[in-house]
Each structure stands twice: as C-alpha cells, then as structure tokens.
Scaffold this motif. Structure first.
Motif, PDB file in Angstrom:
ATOM      1  N   UNK A 125       0.850  -1.191   0.000  1.00  0.00           N
ATOM      2  CA  UNK A 125       0.000   0.000   0.000  1.00  0.00           C
ATOM      3  C   UNK A 125       0.885   1.239   0.000  1.00  0.00           C
ATOM      4  N   UNK A 126       0.681   2.125  -0.960  1.00  0.00           N
ATOM      5  CA  UNK A 126       1.540   3.302  -1.041  1.00  0.00           C
ATOM      6  C   UNK A 126       0.810   4.606  -0.712  1.00  0.00           C
ATOM      7  N   UNK A 134      -3.061   0.535  -3.525  1.00  0.00           N
ATOM      8  CA  UNK A 134      -1.973  -0.431  -3.606  1.00  0.00           C
ATOM      9  C   UNK A 134      -1.877  -1.035  -4.988  1.00  0.00           C
ATOM     10  N   UNK A 135      -0.956  -2.037  -5.135  1.00  0.00           N
ATOM     11  CA  UNK A 135      -0.729  -2.655  -6.427  1.00  0.00           C
ATOM     12  C   UNK A 135      -1.065  -4.130  -6.423  1.00  0.00           C
ATOM     13  N   UNK A 136      -0.895  -4.753  -7.594  1.00  0.00           N
ATOM     14  CA  UNK A 136      -1.224  -6.158  -7.792  1.00  0.00           C
ATOM     15  C   UNK A 136      -0.106  -6.799  -8.623  1.00  0.00           C
ATOM     16  N   UNK A 137       0.773  -7.622  -8.010  1.00  0.00           N
ATOM     17  CA  UNK A 137       1.928  -8.168  -8.732  1.00  0.00           C
ATOM     18  C   UNK A 137       1.554  -9.223  -9.765  1.00  0.00           C
ATOM     19  N   UNK A 138       0.314  -9.645  -9.799  1.00  0.00           N
ATOM     20  CA  UNK A 138      -0.106 -10.691 -10.726  1.00  0.00           C
ATOM     21  C   UNK A 138      -0.797 -10.137 -11.973  1.00  0.00           C
ATOM     22  N   UNK A 139      -0.730  -8.835 -12.163  1.00  0.00           N
ATOM     23  CA  UNK A 139      -1.340  -8.241 -13.356  1.00  0.00           C
ATOM     24  C   UNK A 139      -0.684  -8.778 -14.629  1.00  0.00           C
ATOM     25  N   UNK A 190      -8.017  -2.048 -14.692  1.00  0.00           N
ATOM     26  CA  UNK A 190      -8.858  -1.012 -14.090  1.00  0.00           C
ATOM     27  C   UNK A 190      -8.586  -0.967 -12.592  1.00  0.00           C
ATOM     28  N   UNK A 191      -8.513   0.239 -12.037  1.00  0.00           N
ATOM     29  CA  UNK A 191      -8.335   0.403 -10.590  1.00  0.00           C
ATOM     30  C   UNK A 191      -9.703   0.307  -9.923  1.00  0.00           C
ATOM     31  N   UNK A 231      -7.378  -1.055  -5.927  1.00  0.00           N
ATOM     32  CA  UNK A 231      -6.426  -2.065  -6.362  1.00  0.00           C
ATOM     33  C   UNK A 231      -6.650  -2.344  -7.848  1.00  0.00           C
ATOM     34  N   UNK A 232      -5.591  -2.321  -8.699  1.00  0.00           N
ATOM     35  CA  UNK A 232      -5.777  -2.616 -10.125  1.00  0.00           C
ATOM     36  C   UNK A 232      -6.016  -4.104 -10.361  1.00  0.00           C
TER      37      UNK A 232
END
Length: 812
Positions: A579-580, A589-594, A629-630, A643-644
C-alpha cells in the motif's frame, strides 16, 4: 529470440547485397519503346520546403483522360513511369494550396525522360481587403497513416502545453485532473520528433510548450515498425526547427492568472555541412480545485467530504542538437536535454460521518496532505543514416539513454473529533527515493524494390531498470519521535526489457496500395520485492500483425483501412503489492499478478473535399481484452481500497466526423463530433455490471479574421453523460476564447486567451460498488487568463527531419 535476431540480420544484409548488384542492373536498363518518365519536385513557394503527399496527376492533352498519378514522397519528389509518347497536362494539388497545371509536357522517342525540376505551389490565400492576403494552413490534415494537428491554427493553445492543443480533437478527452485519454484509453505512447519521450502519458505532454510545437501527429494504428506498447496508439510531437541556411530563432513569454508564468526560446544555426539547435523553456502553473465527495456505505454510515486542492508545478528544460552532413549519403545526429520538474500539491479535506438512521454526524475528521515531488532527468540520443543507393536502400541506427530521479516527500496530518468530546491525531510521513535508467537501440533497413514496392526490417531493444525505496514513518505523540512504519515501508527493483524484431512489405494491387507488417516482442519483466524477499516475473513472446490499405477514389476523395494489435503492459506502481497511500477513508496499492492487456484496432476512414469544405470521417472498432482497471472495494473497517485488476473486456465502435468550413474569407468553423457505442462485459465478482451504451461528444472552433494581423477564436467542447466501469461521468462543458494580434510584419505576436470562461467546467463522477455508493464533484478554477508575447526573427520554422519517418505508406 537470438535465432530471430540472426534471421532478421541475414535478411537485412542479403537485401543490401542484392541492392548493390541488382540495382546497378536496373539503373543501366534502357526503357522500353514508347515508355517515358516524368519527374519533378513539389515545393511550398513561401518557404521552399518540400510538400509531402501532394497529388500529381498526368492527363492526356487530347481528351483530358487520366494517364497516371502519384503522391509525392517526404522530399516532395515524384516519378511517373511507363508514360507513352505524347503531349500531356500535369495537374498538381494539395490541401491548403492553389492548384497548378503545367501544359505541354511532351514525351518523345528522342526525349523519353522529362524532368520538370522544382514546381512551387502558392498558399490558398484568403483575401480580406484589397491589400491584405492571409495564407491559411488547415487546422487538421489527414495523411495515409495519421492525423496531423497544426498547432498554429489553435490560438487557444498559445502559452499552453501539448495537452491544450489536443483537447480540441474529437479523439481526445481530458478529465477533471487534466489527464488525457485517446479514444477512452490512457495507454498511449508519447514521442518527440519520432523518439520516445523521457516522461510518458499526460506527464510528458504537460512538459512540452505549445509554442515549441509545429504539429502533433495522432497515429492510432501504427505500423509494425513502431513499438506495440500503448493500446490507443502513438502521439508524436513534431517540434519547430529551421530549414534556412542562416541564424534564426523564436522567443516566447507569457503570464497568466493566479500565479502562472511561461517562457521558452529556440535558436538555430545552419550552414553547409552542419546544423546546431539550442532551446529551453520554463513554466509555472498553479492548479486549483474545489472537491466534494458524498459517500454512502450501505447499512452503516454516510460520509461527506469537502476538499480544496492546490497544485503548483514548476518545470525547466534545456536542450541542444547537432546534425552533421558528411555527404548526401551519410548523416550523423546528436541530441541532449536536461530537465527538472518541481511539483507541490496540498489537499485539505474535512470529513463528517453520519450513522445510518441519524441526522447528526458522530465523527469529524480534518486531513491536511502535502506532497512534494521532483523529477530530474538527462536524455541523450545519437542517430546515423547511411544511404547505399539514393532512393533505393538505406540503413538507420539510433541509440538513446535516459537517467531519471523521482524523489518525493509526503506528509499527512489527520485530526479526528468524536461526538463524545474525545479526539485523536495522527501524523504520517512518506519518503520515496526512486531512480530509473532506460535505453533504446534500434537498427532499421529499408529497400525500395520498385515504385511503391518497399521492404523494411529492423531490430530493437528497450531496456528499463527502476529502483524504488519507500520509507514510511508515524509520529509517536507520547515519545515525540518519528517511528518507521514497516507496514508501508518497502524496497523493490524492477526490470522491464523488450526485445523486438519486425518487418513490413508494401506494394500496390488492382489500384489499391497496401502495407503488411509483423512485429515480434519478447517481454522480460521481473519485480524483486526486497522487503518481503518475493519475486514476480513475466516472460513471454507476443506477435503484433499490422495491415494498411488505401485507395484514392478521385482527386478529391480517398478511402483508408487499417488494422493493428496493441499491448498495454502494467507499470511498476500497479505491480507493487505494498500500500503506497492510506488514510482513514482511502487506501491505494498494487497487484503483482497483473497481466498485459491487448487491443485489436480496426479503422475505416474517408476524406472528401468540396468547395470551401474539407470533410473527414474516421470509423473505428476497438476490442480490448484483459484491460486493467483500478477497482474500488470496501473493507471491514469502512475504508475504500483501490487495487488494479485485469477485469475489463470492452468493445468500442464509433465514428469521428469533422469538417473545415470556410463561410467567408473572414469567417471559418471547424466542427467535429465523436459518436460511439461502448460495451462493457459484466463481471459481478468484481462489482462490474454489464454496460451497452451509446454516447457522443462534440467540439466547435470558430475563427474570425478581422484583418491579416488580427483574429478572434472561440472554442467549445461538450461532453454528455458517459459510462464508466463502476458508474458514470455526468455532462460537462469546456468554453474558451482567444484573440491574437500580429505586429511589426509578424515579428511580434501578442495572444490573450481565456479558458473556462463562464465556470461551465464542472465534473460529477458517480461510482457504485459492493456495499457503497460515491458521488464526486470537482470544480476547477474559473476563469483562467493567459497573455503570451512571441518574437520571431529570420522566419524560424520547422525543418524536415530526415532521420524521423512515422509514415506507414509512401503516399496516396
């Protein structure tokens, strides 16, 4: 991948060897009996610069029947081959210039080759008064593969940036925060003079002053020669340069309402054998917004938020370029630039929470958030062009290097008061130390096999490395010390390298010109999350076919078809799982599995010229799979998490219709409308409901020319309700006006512009998700005034850049 590179290299050099032998045979071959050639070069009479895509038609003088026709190349040159003996009329036309006819062009057996040398076209001037003539350049020009926006015709952009130029185009939308989308997508690649910009997306366009731009090329279906990145296509900024053997330059300065300033300069010196350009710009922009958010959490609480946003952006850039012409066959170019951006953003927010069934709030929260972000970069490039046989084959090499630092500091102060009289206070700091290094190496070989028959192949490597370190601290009221918050502090290394090979082939068949291409890109992506000691990798080879077909129906109308497959790769901020940003009400935050998303793009375009009217219709079909999409979700604490996700499967079908209409020498209008149907596939597990909705938007530019030196321009953009993945954007308008006065034989130009004149630009965004509804209202500052003075000496203007070629085909 190495095998592909070796195969492409062997192909390139085998064509090169054949060019050196076979071409010599072609040059020495005599023409068949009664078959002649007519050659020449088309120039702009006012600047002596070549005119690309001018229409050259050869007519029989006996019966006026068309014998042959062609469009000029980027050097303005043409060659009509296979002409029988006889006498002809040569007809030359181009939008914005007067038609020119050359009679008595004669081909004989004793003189089968006729060189007409330079043919100069006069601007299609409009007569205002007996002694006043103004040559007008079209606001928008359509070429075989792109739409060209001429900045000089957009008075409202004077003193602004590339974003201000583009917002008048039907394919462009600008949201409440000034972020630009191309046909609804923010995934596009920004290039400057054919080379990738240091920054990308809207950030790149905000850095480029409109005063330094000659034109902007919008390429929605690029050929296989160019990066497949950017599902919406490419926006190429063509800067102003000189084509004169002299010293020339331009200086601009401007001042705007509410502490806005801008200035830029460009100087150029060209002599035999070399050319030197120097430029720089500085800009301060203050951006103000009033924001209101009404959010209801179903069965729990209603939250009302009121915020004031103030953003100050200072940007500086210096650049230098050097071109060395060793001979007609060998050219070297070296360019370098340094830039610095300092952005400060403050947001003051007051939140009140009202429990379900009650009328009075039980909690008040006041948040002050300040964010200081900087960007410091150095960019350099070198390019070398070697022409083996003129107009037959050449080899182009280019290498670029960029180093970028992106440090930022954020401070969030949150104070909460409860209805029972108790209070809480939190103070959080966030330090971001980010650096990036990227480079690109490209080798391109081009071989003209015959008239309109071209083979092209190349190799390209894009290397991207980024290091991010975020240190989050919370202030401890008891100890009066800053303590590191390990839940938000993290460090990662990111690699995103692309290895590519491509080839294109163009020819003509049954009166149609076509180009087919194929690009291979191997993605090597890896995110090393050093804090959690996790690695997330992605390696895969993708294919990107392209096809372009064009047909010139007559002198005043043409038809174009194009197809391309594009890719949008997730960037590092979308992939980092930490979470940034977080406060009591929102977390990101982000999603490393995109995964990457892909778009199939099809276009069918038609252009037609009437007396005083130039009409264009661009129809398109865009099908996106796995779009990013976020998403907004509500957690158990009542906080909205952003989260995207790869959740968008969309289809957009539309038509952009625009016209340039001259009602009188002193009055013209440029209306345009974008009609489209948007289909969004349902995904209930993500709170996304299916959508199938027709929408439209419209723009109108109106220009009054009171004299050769004085003109007034009004513009209005209208956007009705538009659907989003989780709601809709309500109707809004953008209205502005500009007046320009030229002085001292156009050496000095004063421009006064006003945007958001009547405060009509208001954004209302409604979002719905599982367990909540949200209503966001944004009101930008109004009105915004800007006064710009421009001084031009020795007729500073664009120089044709022979090292940059974004054309898909060679002509109509």
């Amino acid at each position: 991948m190495k095998k592909i590179y070796i195969l492409l290299l062997l192909t390139v050099f085998s064509f090169n060897v054949s060019a050196q032998t076979g071409q010599q045979l072609a040059l020495n071959t005599t023409k068949p009996a009664n078959q002649g050639i007519v050659t020449g070069k088309i120039l702009d009479a006012s600047s002596n610069s070549p005119i690309e895509y001018a229409s050259v038609i050869l007519l029989s003088k006996q019966n006026s029947q068309m014998v042959s026709g062609i469009a000029t190349d980027k050097n303005g040159e043409f060659a009509l081959r296979g002409i029988p003996t006889g006498t002809y009329i040569l007809n030359v036309t181009f939008v914005g210039f007067k038609k020119k006819d050359l009679t008595d062009v004669e081909i004989t057996e004793s003189n089968p080759v006729v060189n007409l040398k330079e043919i100069k076209l006069q601007s299609d001037a409009v007569q205002l008064k007996e002694s006043e003539v103004v040559g007008e350049r079209s606001a928008v020009e359509f070429k075989i593969d792109k739409k060209v926006v001429n900045v000089s015709q957009n008075l409202a952009a004077t003193g602004g940036t590339a974003v201000d130029v583009l917002q008048s185009q039907p394919s462009i939308q600008v949201d409440a925060n000034g972020n630009l989308t191309l046909r609804g997508s923010g995934s596009f690649t920004v290039m400057v003079d054919g080379r990738p910009s240091v920054l990308q997306g809207t950030d790149a366009l905000r850095q480029i002053p409109a005063n330094a731009i000659d034109n902007i090329e919008i390429i929605t279906n690029p050929s296989a020669k160019y990066d497949a990145e950017g599902t919406a296509g490419i926006i190429n900024i063509v800067t102003k340069k000189t084509n004169l053997t002299t010293t020339s330059g331009m200086v601009n300065s401007g001042v705007g309402s509410r502490d806005k300033y801008n200035g830029d300069f460009n100087f150029s010196y060209k002599s035999d054998g070399y050319n030197v350009t120097v430029g720089g710009d500085a800009r301060r922009n203050n951006f103000l917004q009033d924001i209101t958010i009404n959010r209801t959490q179903l069965n729990t609480t209603g939250i009302n938020s009121v915020a004031d946003l103030h953003q100050k952006r200072d940007a500086y850039n210096a650049r230098i370029g050097f071109d060395r012409y060793f001979s007609d066959k060998l050219t070297l170019g070296i360019n370098g630039s340094y830039g610095y951006v300092d952005m400060n953003m403050t947001v003051g927010t007051t939140n009140s929470s009202v429990p379900l069934g009650e009328t009075l709030p039980n909690k008040f929260t006041k948040t002050n958030d300040s964010n200081k972000m900087t960007a410091e970069y150095f960019n350099s490039s070198i390019n070398l062009t070697n022409v083996f046989v003129p107009k037959v084959n050449d080899l182009y090499f280019e290498a670029t290097f960029t180093k970028l630092r992106l440090p930022s500091n954020q401070l969030t102060n949150e104070n909460t008061s409860f209805s029972d009289g108790t209070t809480t206070s939190t103070l959080r700091g966030r330090e971001n130390n980010t650096s990036r290094i990227d480079s690109r190496v490209k080798l391109n070989y081009k071989h003209n096999l015959a008239e309109k028959n071209t083979f092209e192949a190349g190799l390209q490597t894009n290397l991207f490395f980024k290091d991010l370190e975020i240190i989050s601290r919370d202030f401890n009221n008891a100890s009066q010390q800053w303590l590191i918050n390990s839940g938000y502090s993290n460090n990662f290394d990111f690699r995103n390298n692309i290895y590519a090979a491509y080839t294109t082939y163009s020819d003509q068949l049954l009166g149609f010109e076509y180009q087919a291409g194929l690009r291979l890109e191997y993605t090597d992506r890896k995110l090393d999350q050093l804090t959690t000691k996790e690695s997330f990798g992605y390696q895969k080879l993708h294919l990107f076919p392209t096809l372009n077909i064009s047909k010139k129906i007559s002198d005043d109308q043409q038809l174009q078809f194009s197809y391309s497959r594009r890719i949008q790769r997730p960037f590092d901020g979308q992939l980092n799982p930490f979470t940034y940003f977080s406060d009591t009400y929102t977390s990101t935050g982000g999603n490393p599995y995109l995964l990457p998303s892909f778009t199939h793009s099809v276009e069918l375009n038609y252009q037609k010229s009437f007396t005083g009217v130039y009409l264009t219709t661009q129809t398109y079909l865009r099908k996106t799979e796995n779009g990013i999409e976020q998403l907004q979700t509500l957690d158990n604490s009542g906080r909205i998490n952003l989260i995207p996700q790869n959740v968008l499967n969309t289809t957009a079908v539309g038509a952009e219709i625009s016209a340039n209409i001259t009602f009188a020498p002193w009055f013209k209008m440029d209306p345009s409308v974008n009609l489209y149907n948007f289909n969004l596939q349902e995904k209930p597990e993500y709170g996304i409901t299916g959508q199938n909705r027709f929408s439209w938007d419209a723009r109108l530019n109106t220009t009054f020319m009171f004299s050769a030196a004085t003109r007034l321009q009004f513009f209005a953009n209208y956007f009705p309700n538009n659907v989003t993945s989780q709601g809709e954007i309500k109707t809004f308008m953008i209205i502005g006006a500009t007046v320009r006065q030229e002085l001292f034989d156009r050496s000095l130009i004063a421009t006064l512009s006003a945007q958001n004149l009547f405060g009509q630009t208001k954004y209302n965004i409604v979002s719905n998700g599982t367990g909540f509804t949200s209503n966001l209202n944004i009101r930008p500052e109004a009105p915004i005034f800007n006064l710009t003075l421009s001084y031009n000496f020795n007729n500073f203007k664009r120089r044709n850049n022979e090292q940059v070629d974004l054309n898909v085909n060679g002509g109509l």
